[in-house]
Design a protein around this motif. Structure first.
Motif, PDB file in Angstrom:
ATOM      1  N   LEU A  76      44.063  44.079  35.061  1.00 51.46           N
ATOM      2  CA  LEU A  76      43.405  43.806  33.791  1.00 51.46           C
ATOM      3  C   LEU A  76      42.347  42.711  33.941  1.00 51.46           C
ATOM      4  O   LEU A  76      41.280  42.782  33.328  1.00 51.46           O
ATOM      5  N   ALA A  77      42.622  41.727  34.776  1.00 52.04           N
ATOM      6  CA  ALA A  77      41.714  40.587  34.912  1.00 52.04           C
ATOM      7  C   ALA A  77      40.439  40.933  35.666  1.00 52.04           C
ATOM      8  O   ALA A  77      39.382  40.361  35.385  1.00 52.04           O
ATOM      9  N   TYR A  78      40.503  41.862  36.625  1.00 54.37           N
ATOM     10  CA  TYR A  78      39.317  42.196  37.431  1.00 54.37           C
ATOM     11  C   TYR A  78      38.184  42.779  36.582  1.00 54.37           C
ATOM     12  O   TYR A  78      37.055  42.303  36.650  1.00 54.37           O
ATOM     13  N   PRO A  79      38.446  43.797  35.745  1.00 56.16           N
ATOM     14  CA  PRO A  79      37.349  44.298  34.909  1.00 56.16           C
ATOM     15  C   PRO A  79      36.832  43.268  33.908  1.00 56.16           C
ATOM     16  O   PRO A  79      35.641  43.235  33.608  1.00 56.16           O
ATOM     17  N   ILE A  80      37.731  42.425  33.415  1.00 51.44           N
ATOM     18  CA  ILE A  80      37.282  41.375  32.490  1.00 51.44           C
ATOM     19  C   ILE A  80      36.371  40.390  33.212  1.00 51.44           C
ATOM     20  O   ILE A  80      35.313  40.014  32.694  1.00 51.44           O
ATOM     21  N   ALA A  81      36.756  39.986  34.422  1.00 55.33           N
ATOM     22  CA  ALA A  81      35.910  39.079  35.201  1.00 55.33           C
ATOM     23  C   ALA A  81      34.593  39.748  35.568  1.00 55.33           C
ATOM     24  O   ALA A  81      33.541  39.100  35.600  1.00 55.33           O
ATOM     25  N   TRP A  82      34.613  41.040  35.821  1.00 55.06           N
ATOM     26  CA  TRP A  82      33.410  41.799  36.153  1.00 55.06           C
ATOM     27  C   TRP A  82      32.416  41.733  34.995  1.00 55.06           C
ATOM     28  O   TRP A  82      31.207  41.585  35.182  1.00 55.06           O
TER      29      TRP A  82
END
Length: 104
Positions: A76-82
Motif C-alpha cells: 500500500l505504501a509504495y504506490p502512495i510514495a510513488w
C-alpha cells in the motif's frame, strides 16, 4: 565568525552572510525526498529513500520487500510514495542554459 567569501564579521549562528548573501560555513542545503531520474527500477521510490537516508539501494529494496511480504503495508505504501514523492529537478548543462538565455 567570518564570511569565507567577503571576510566580514557575521553572527555565529548565521546561515547566510548579511553583506554578500553567500551561504557560509559548512551549512548545506536541506536534503529533499525525491525520486531520481536515473538508477531506478520501477518508479524510483526505493532509490529516493536510499539517497535520502544515504544507504545502499539494495538494502532499502530488501527491507521494502520484507515489509511488503510480512505485513502488506509495503504494498500500500509504495504506490502512495510513488504519487506523493516528486521527481528530482532536471539539471541542464551550463552551455544549454546559457544559450537559452541569450537566444530570443
Amino acid at each position: 565568525m567570518y564570511c569565507n567569501y567577503c571576510g566580514k564579521v557575521i553572527q555565529d549562528d548565521a546561515n547566510i552572510c548579511a553583506y554578500c548573501g553567500i551561504r557560509v560555513g559548512a551549512v548545506t542545503g536541506r536534503k529533499r525526498l525525491v525520486r531520481p531520474r536515473v538508477g531506478r527500477k520501477i518508479a524510483g521510490v526505493c532509490a529516493g529513500f536510499a539517497e535520502y537516508f544515504d544507504l545502499d539501494v539494495t538494502v532499502i529494496r530488501l527491507a521494502w520487500l520484507f515489509v511488503a511480504l510480512m505485513t502488506g503495508v509495503g504494498l500500500l505504501a509504495y504506490p502512495i510514495a510513488w504519487i506523493v514523492m516528486p521527481y528530482e529537478p532536471s539539471r541542464l548543462p551550463a552551455s544549454s542554459a546559457a544559450q537559452q538565455v541569450i537566444a530570443p
